[in-house]
Enzyme design. Structure first.
Site, mmCIF file in Angstrom:
data_model
loop_
_atom_site.group_PDB
_atom_site.id
_atom_site.type_symbol
_atom_site.label_atom_id
_atom_site.label_comp_id
_atom_site.label_asym_id
_atom_site.label_seq_id
_atom_site.Cartn_x
_atom_site.Cartn_y
_atom_site.Cartn_z
ATOM 1 N N LYS A 158 1.615 -26.557 -27.351
ATOM 2 C CA LYS A 158 1.912 -26.009 -26.724
ATOM 3 C C LYS A 158 3.585 -26.427 -25.939
ATOM 4 O O LYS A 158 3.746 -28.071 -26.572
ATOM 5 C CB LYS A 158 0.877 -26.583 -25.390
ATOM 6 N N GLY A 164 2.588 -20.236 -18.542
ATOM 7 C CA GLY A 164 2.350 -18.529 -18.639
ATOM 8 C C GLY A 164 2.495 -18.419 -20.540
ATOM 9 O O GLY A 164 2.974 -17.434 -20.423
ATOM 10 N N HIS A 208 -11.195 -21.552 -17.173
ATOM 11 C CA HIS A 208 -9.987 -21.845 -16.957
ATOM 12 C C HIS A 208 -10.653 -21.805 -15.520
ATOM 13 O O HIS A 208 -9.983 -21.184 -14.884
ATOM 14 C CB HIS A 208 -8.984 -20.903 -17.723
ATOM 15 N N ARG A 292 4.449 -25.821 -8.928
ATOM 16 C CA ARG A 292 4.606 -24.534 -8.149
ATOM 17 C C ARG A 292 4.023 -23.745 -7.697
ATOM 18 O O ARG A 292 2.782 -24.052 -7.402
ATOM 19 C CB ARG A 292 5.583 -24.278 -9.567
#
Length: 652
Positions: A158, A164, A208, A292
């Site tokens: 990662k 994303g 998730h 964000r």
């Protein structure tokens, strides 16, 4: 005071922020690249500033130009949207240094959570359970090889500075590690300007689940329930819903309180999301914190009745949060799907082109569409391929699911390939209806979700022929557009004339005879073709757009075009007989040379499009006869890249 807000982003999030800013009486300022000059977010803003360039690095990622645009437009504040610079601490600090307001957390909070490695170290100190992995500073291959060996394969690489799905690779065995690491580092560098990586154990069958947190400048912080984002492909979320099915109030509270504790530990302000992996036993593991607003925030808005962008603006003004944790609503259920320009039949490769047809479902109670495009817009290879999001709310999950299915049926896109039919198959799948969710959902049910393209039967071609003929503009009374003879709307085929028509749909072509005296009765009324036979009328959706006709068939909108069969035969050819570009993009690496022998599966060329890398591999063993591309070159879909000669042919 904030009276003018600049949105340092594009697409649907820019349009979304503009709506809330306008509702609060603020002026909005759009920024755009050279190729986005006519984009929807530019058209909807009050002011617009041209950043120039095309690639993100030449436009939306230029910090100094963004700040200059804010000053030139009189904006007091900047909203970063998501992606691009939204989680860039340097950008936040530059805004603060310029005397402007950043609609996000302090730069120190972004730094604390912006690095996945640092965030996991912080959570480990706080006692939050973590997935086993390596999050250290050393970035050499040997360090990752050793760490992966200790963790045990499969492992997940990662990007330390982003999310994303960019810079993220699943590695099944050691032999794949070197190539995967190099590719992930390049993707991370291109997307985030930071190639640092971490590696974790790839947890099997996890869910998730993420918690939406919000904090003000007065020390108040709360969680706005949770979202389940388990339906993913290539680590990119596809379907999101709130609340997460099957979560007990106790587990919701435990995860929410852990998320608030994480936010408070770094002095967080504004909207943020703490992401967890949840296993079947109810144990959860910290993944990362996104500092964000998230793409999937509309489902949280739907179940709370809150406007999170308006909250961001009010918090940036210094206002306290308007409610307490006990007052956070949880109303019904909401599901969101992401509509992408991509080709599900070819590993979800991004698609580019012009939206020759784009019709959204009508808004209404429980129905919402957040999009950043309109009919006639161009989908370029430089940015994320998401066109928009469809969101449905219901009193319960099943009501939301059925409503969203109806919205997908009302959606129509032409000119580029999309995942529209794929999304419908996901929502309609019995396992999804039963809320049997985990991140392996799409691979597990791939035969159902990604079936091979079905052959179009004779019934389809006859229907397409009738629809095409009936929708042809009638020019017999051009002097009188109001004459009933100037339109075929509502016209019933009853003449005895026969005609012949040649049509193409996808790669299939047919020559058809049309005899209105035989078979069913056909009636075209508005956007519907009615077929009446033995007292039963069936409706098929029909949309005519220039020389193309879009016909609903088998749950999908098929594009049909009239052709000249002789001209088609003369124009058909194969470019160089070689491997071609599957999409528009930039050549980032050429891995072979002319004359080189390669084995089946060897990576020949690496193409970058929409911030993701795609390897063009040899379909069989052979010799590289010729190369038609070079590193740094922009290529169009279908352009010849490599000509490969089979080894046996060379031996002869």
């Amino acid at each position: 005071m904030i009276t003018t807000l600049l949105i340092a982003n594009r697409g649907e999030i820019a349009c979304r922020v503009i709506r809330s800013a306008r509702a609060l009486g603020l002026r909005s300022v759009a920024v755009h690249s050279a190729i986005d000059a006519q984009a929807r977010h530019v058209r909807e803003a009050d002011l617009a500033v041209n950043l120039g360039g095309a690639k993100p690095a030449d436009s939306y990622l230029r910090v100094e130009q963004l700040i200059a645009a804010a000053r030139a437009s009189g904006a007091q504040a900047i909203h970063p949207g998501y992606g691009f610079l939204s989680e860039n601490a340097g950008f936040a600090r530059a805004i603060e240094d310029a005397g402007l307001i950043f609609l996000g957390p302090p730069a120190s909070a972004i730094e604390a959570m912006g690095s996945k490695s640092a965030a996991k170290a912080l959570m480990e100190t706080a006692g939050v359970p973590l997935v086993p992995g390596y999050h250290g500073e050393a970035q050499d291959f040997e360090t990752f090889r050793t760490a992966a060996e200790v963790i045990g394969y499969p492992v997940l690489l990662k990007a330390a500075a982003g999310g994303g799905g960019k810079g993220m690779k699943v590695v099944e065995r050691e032999s794949e590690l070197a190539e995967a690491l190099a590719s992930a580092q390049r993707e991370a560098q291109a997307a985030f300007g930071d190639a640092r990586m971490l590696v974790e154990k790839y947890v099997l069958k996890p869910r998730h689940v993420e918690i939406q947190v919000f904090a003000d400048q007065h020390g108040n912080c709360l969680y706005l329930n949770e979202r389940d984002c388990s339906i993913q492909r290539r680590h990119q979320k596809v379907v999101e819903e709130a609340p997460a099915p099957g979560l007990s109030p106790q587990l919701r509270r435990a995860m929410g309180e852990a998320a608030v504790k994480a936010a408070q530990a770094i002095g967080y302000v504004g909207a943020g999301t703490v992401e967890f992996l949840l296993d079947a036993r109810g144990e959860f593991f910290f993944m990362e914190m996104n500092t964000r607003l998230q793409v999937e925030h509309p489902v949280t808005e739907a179940i709370t009745g809150l406007d999170l962008v308006a909250w961001q603006i009010r918090v940036a003004r210094g206002e306290p949060l308007p409610i307490t944790q006990e007052q956070v609503p949880l109303l019904g259920h909401a599901i969101e799907v992401r509509l992408y320009a991509e080709d599900p039949d070819h590993d979800f490769l991004p698609a580019t082109g012009t939206l020759t047809l784009y019709r959204e479902p009508a808004a209404g109670p429980g129905r919402r569409v957040d999009s950043g495009v309109a009919e006639g817009d161009t989908v370029s290879p430089f940015y994320d391929p998401m066109l928009g999001k469809l969101i449905a709310w219901g009193e319960n999950r099943e009501e939301a699911r059925q409503r969203l299915l109806a919205m997908l049926d009302d959606m129509a896109v032409g000119g580029v390939k999309t995942n529209l039919a794929f999304l419908r198959r996901v929502l309609a799948h019995p396992a999804f209806a039963a809320a049997e969710l985990d991140t392996g959902f799409i691979p597990r049910y791939q035969p159902d979700l990604l079936p091979p393209p079905a052959a179009l039967g004779e019934d389809f071609w006859q229907l397409a022929a009738q629809a095409f003929v009936l929708s042809e503009p009638v020019r017999s009374r051009q002097d009188d557009p109001f004459s009933p003879w100037s339109s075929r709307q509502g016209w019933r085929s009853a003449s005895t004339a026969q005609s012949r028509i040649s049509l193409r749909c996808g790669s299939e072509c047919r020559d058809l005879n049309i005899d209105p005296t035989r078979g069913p009765a056909w009636t075209l009324e508005g956007g519907s073709l009615w077929v009446e036979m033995q007292g039963l009328r069936r409706r098929h959706r029909v949309l005519r757009q220039g020389d193309s006709l879009y016909l609903q068939w088998g749950g999908e909108l098929q594009c049909v075009q009239r052709i000249d069969p002789i001209a088609e035969a003369e124009a058909s050819h194969t470019a160089h007989g070689g491997l071609t570009a599957p999409m528009n993009g930039s050549i980032v690496r050429v891995l072979v040379e002319a004359g080189q022998a390669v084995a089946a599966g060897t990576a020949l060329v690496v193409l970058e499009a929409m911030k993701m890398e795609h390897s063009i591999r040899a379909p069989q063993a052979g010799i590289v006869k010729a190369l038609y591309c070079s590193e740094g070159e922009m290529v169009s879909e279908g352009a010849a890249l490599v000509e490969l000669e089979e080894a046996e042919a060379r031996d002869e």
